[in-house]
Design a protein around this motif. Structure first.
Motif, short mmCIF file in Angstrom:
data_model
loop_
_atom_site.label_atom_id
_atom_site.label_comp_id
_atom_site.label_asym_id
_atom_site.label_seq_id
_atom_site.Cartn_x
_atom_site.Cartn_y
_atom_site.Cartn_z
N VAL B 102 0.81 -1.22 0.00
CA VAL B 102 0.00 0.00 0.00
C VAL B 102 0.85 1.26 0.00
CG1 VAL B 102 -1.55 1.33 1.48
CG2 VAL B 102 -2.12 -0.99 0.87
N ALA B 103 2.05 1.17 0.57
CA ALA B 103 2.93 2.33 0.60
C ALA B 103 3.14 2.89 -0.80
CB ALA B 103 4.26 1.94 1.22
N GLN B 104 3.09 2.01 -1.79
CA GLN B 104 3.29 2.43 -3.17
C GLN B 104 1.96 2.82 -3.84
OE1 GLN B 104 6.54 2.26 -4.07
NE2 GLN B 104 7.04 1.29 -2.13
N GLN B 105 0.91 2.48 -3.25
CA GLN B 105 -0.38 2.63 -3.92
C GLN B 105 -1.02 3.97 -3.64
OE1 GLN B 105 -3.05 -0.49 -2.93
NE2 GLN B 105 -1.87 -2.06 -3.96
N ASP B 106 -2.05 4.18 -4.43
CA ASP B 106 -2.88 5.36 -4.26
C ASP B 106 -3.67 5.24 -2.95
OD1 ASP B 106 -5.75 6.51 -6.19
OD2 ASP B 106 -4.58 7.50 -4.65
N ILE B 107 -3.69 6.27 -2.15
CA ILE B 107 -4.39 6.23 -0.85
C ILE B 107 -5.89 5.98 -1.05
CG2 ILE B 107 -5.08 7.68 1.12
CD1 ILE B 107 -2.26 8.74 1.17
N ARG B 108 -6.41 6.56 -2.09
CA ARG B 108 -7.85 6.40 -2.36
C ARG B 108 -8.20 4.92 -2.54
NH1 ARG B 108 -11.00 5.87 -6.66
NH2 ARG B 108 -13.09 6.78 -6.58
N ALA B 109 -7.35 4.23 -3.32
CA ALA B 109 -7.59 2.80 -3.57
C ALA B 109 -7.51 2.02 -2.26
CB ALA B 109 -6.58 2.26 -4.57
N ALA B 110 -6.59 2.44 -1.39
CA ALA B 110 -6.44 1.76 -0.10
C ALA B 110 -7.68 1.96 0.77
CB ALA B 110 -5.22 2.29 0.62
N ILE B 111 -8.25 3.16 0.72
CA ILE B 111 -9.46 3.44 1.50
C ILE B 111 -10.62 2.58 1.00
CG2 ILE B 111 -11.18 5.23 2.07
CD1 ILE B 111 -8.72 7.22 1.85
N VAL B 112 -10.76 2.53 -0.34
CA VAL B 112 -11.82 1.72 -0.94
C VAL B 112 -11.64 0.25 -0.53
CG1 VAL B 112 -12.84 0.90 -3.11
CG2 VAL B 112 -12.17 3.30 -2.87
N CYS B 113 -10.38 -0.21 -0.58
CA CYS B 113 -10.07 -1.59 -0.22
C CYS B 113 -10.43 -1.86 1.25
CB CYS B 113 -8.57 -1.82 -0.47
SG CYS B 113 -8.00 -3.43 0.06
N ALA B 114 -10.03 -0.94 2.14
CA ALA B 114 -10.33 -1.11 3.57
C ALA B 114 -11.84 -1.08 3.81
CB ALA B 114 -9.65 0.00 4.37
N PHE B 115 -12.51 -0.20 3.10
CA PHE B 115 -13.97 -0.08 3.24
C PHE B 115 -14.66 -1.38 2.81
CE2 PHE B 115 -18.22 1.31 1.92
CZ PHE B 115 -18.63 1.93 3.08
N ASN B 116 -14.19 -1.93 1.69
CA ASN B 116 -14.79 -3.17 1.18
C ASN B 116 -14.54 -4.37 2.09
OD1 ASN B 116 -15.86 -1.83 -0.98
ND2 ASN B 116 -14.23 -2.40 -2.39
N GLN B 117 -13.56 -4.24 2.98
CA GLN B 117 -13.26 -5.34 3.91
C GLN B 117 -14.11 -5.27 5.18
OE1 GLN B 117 -9.06 -5.37 4.72
NE2 GLN B 117 -8.54 -5.93 2.64
N LEU B 118 -14.87 -4.20 5.33
CA LEU B 118 -15.72 -4.09 6.53
C LEU B 118 -16.75 -5.22 6.54
CD1 LEU B 118 -16.60 -0.27 6.70
CD2 LEU B 118 -15.05 -1.51 8.21
N PRO B 119 -17.12 -5.72 7.71
CA PRO B 119 -18.19 -6.73 7.76
C PRO B 119 -19.46 -6.18 7.09
CG PRO B 119 -17.18 -6.47 9.91
CD PRO B 119 -16.61 -5.39 9.05
N PRO B 120 -20.17 -7.00 6.31
CA PRO B 120 -21.32 -6.49 5.54
C PRO B 120 -22.33 -5.67 6.33
CG PRO B 120 -20.81 -8.71 4.86
CD PRO B 120 -19.91 -8.42 6.00
N LYS B 121 -22.64 -6.10 7.56
CA LYS B 121 -23.69 -5.35 8.29
C LYS B 121 -23.20 -3.96 8.73
CE LYS B 121 -23.26 -7.21 12.97
NZ LYS B 121 -23.99 -7.84 14.06
N LEU B 122 -21.88 -3.79 8.87
CA LEU B 122 -21.35 -2.46 9.17
C LEU B 122 -21.21 -1.66 7.88
CD1 LEU B 122 -18.49 -3.13 11.78
CD2 LEU B 122 -20.90 -2.67 12.19
#
Lengths: 73, 172
Positions: B102-122
């Motif tokens: 992630v250090a090399q990646q776009d922060i926006r993509a990392a946020i989207v990735c982290a968001f998509n990993q949230l448990p579905p009900k959250l």
């Protein structure tokens, strides 16, 4: 954790994933719905299949009941 | 009222009329949750299929819009759970190497990735509340939970998101 951390998270989240304003359905989905309704109305459930199979096995095992069954039909 | 009564009795013409009246509304709600137009179309049809099967349980004196929205939310949530589970299986080994990558990646993509990993009900509460800015009342009604639970889930989603971002080396 500093005060306002949550607000910052919310702000960057909204920037990263913008709201879907004006996301409208582009076509009528009724034809797809109709197809789904037709498919399901012809579908035979697993219970029906198991009854058909059980009846077939029963007739093979006891063929002497076939004339009686035909008579009653 | 007459249309709703006919639908509850299983009248297909009444169902078609309700489909035409509510398909856009249901689609809009689902696409907000799943954020993909093709998937939202499929899930809209799935929602109406469940609505059709459940016609005898519908009370014509109650709101069709609220009832159908609740079914749509369950359909979308089922889809999120399925995708979440599949991703879990596919990306299980990847999470270990994520911080360096992630250090090399776009922060926006990392946020989207982290968001998509949230448990579905959250995730569903976070999407509707934080991104789409739907009211707590509407979200609670659609999920069949109280306003206090909606607020708790929103709070937990933000905390979990921050934790995930921190693990990825992002300190907002």
């Amino acid at each position: 954790m500093k005060p306002g951390d949550d607000e910052r998270i919310e702000k960057i989240l909204r920037e990263a994933i913008p709201p879907l304003t004006g996301a409208e359905l582009q076509r009528d989905l009724w034809p797809l719905m109709q197809r789904r309704l037709e498919e399901r109305s012809f579908a035979v459930s697993w219970l029906d299949w198991s009854l058909i199979v059980a009846s077939f096995i029963w007739l093979v095992a006891f063929p002497e009941v076939i004339p009686a069954l035909v008579y009653h039909l | 009222m007459e249309l709703l009564r006919r639908f509850a009795e299983g009248d297909l013409d009444a169902f078609e009329a309700l489909f035409q009246q509510f398909q856009k509304q249901i689609y809009r709600w689902i696409v907000q949750i799943v954020r993909d137009s093709g998937i939202a179309e499929d899930l809209t049809v799935e929602t109406f299929w469940r609505i059709y099967r459940a016609h005898s349980r519908f009370n014509p004196e109650r709101s069709f819009a609220a009832w159908s929205r609740r079914i749509a939310t369950n359909v979308a949530l089922d889809w999120l759970r399925r995708v979440h589970h599949e991703k879990d299986l596919a990306e299980h080994s990847m999470t270990e190497v994520l911080p360096d990558a992630v250090a090399q990646q776009d922060i926006r993509a990392a946020i989207v990735c982290a968001f998509n990993q949230l448990p579905p009900k959250l995730r569903v509460v976070a999407t509707l509340s934080l991104i789409e800015e739907e009211s707590y009342g509407v979200i609670g009604e659609a999920l069949g939970i109280g306003v206090a639970t909606v607020k708790t889930r929103r709070f937990r989603a933000v905390r979990l998101l921050r934790k995930k971002l921190k693990r990825m080396g992002i300190e907002p």
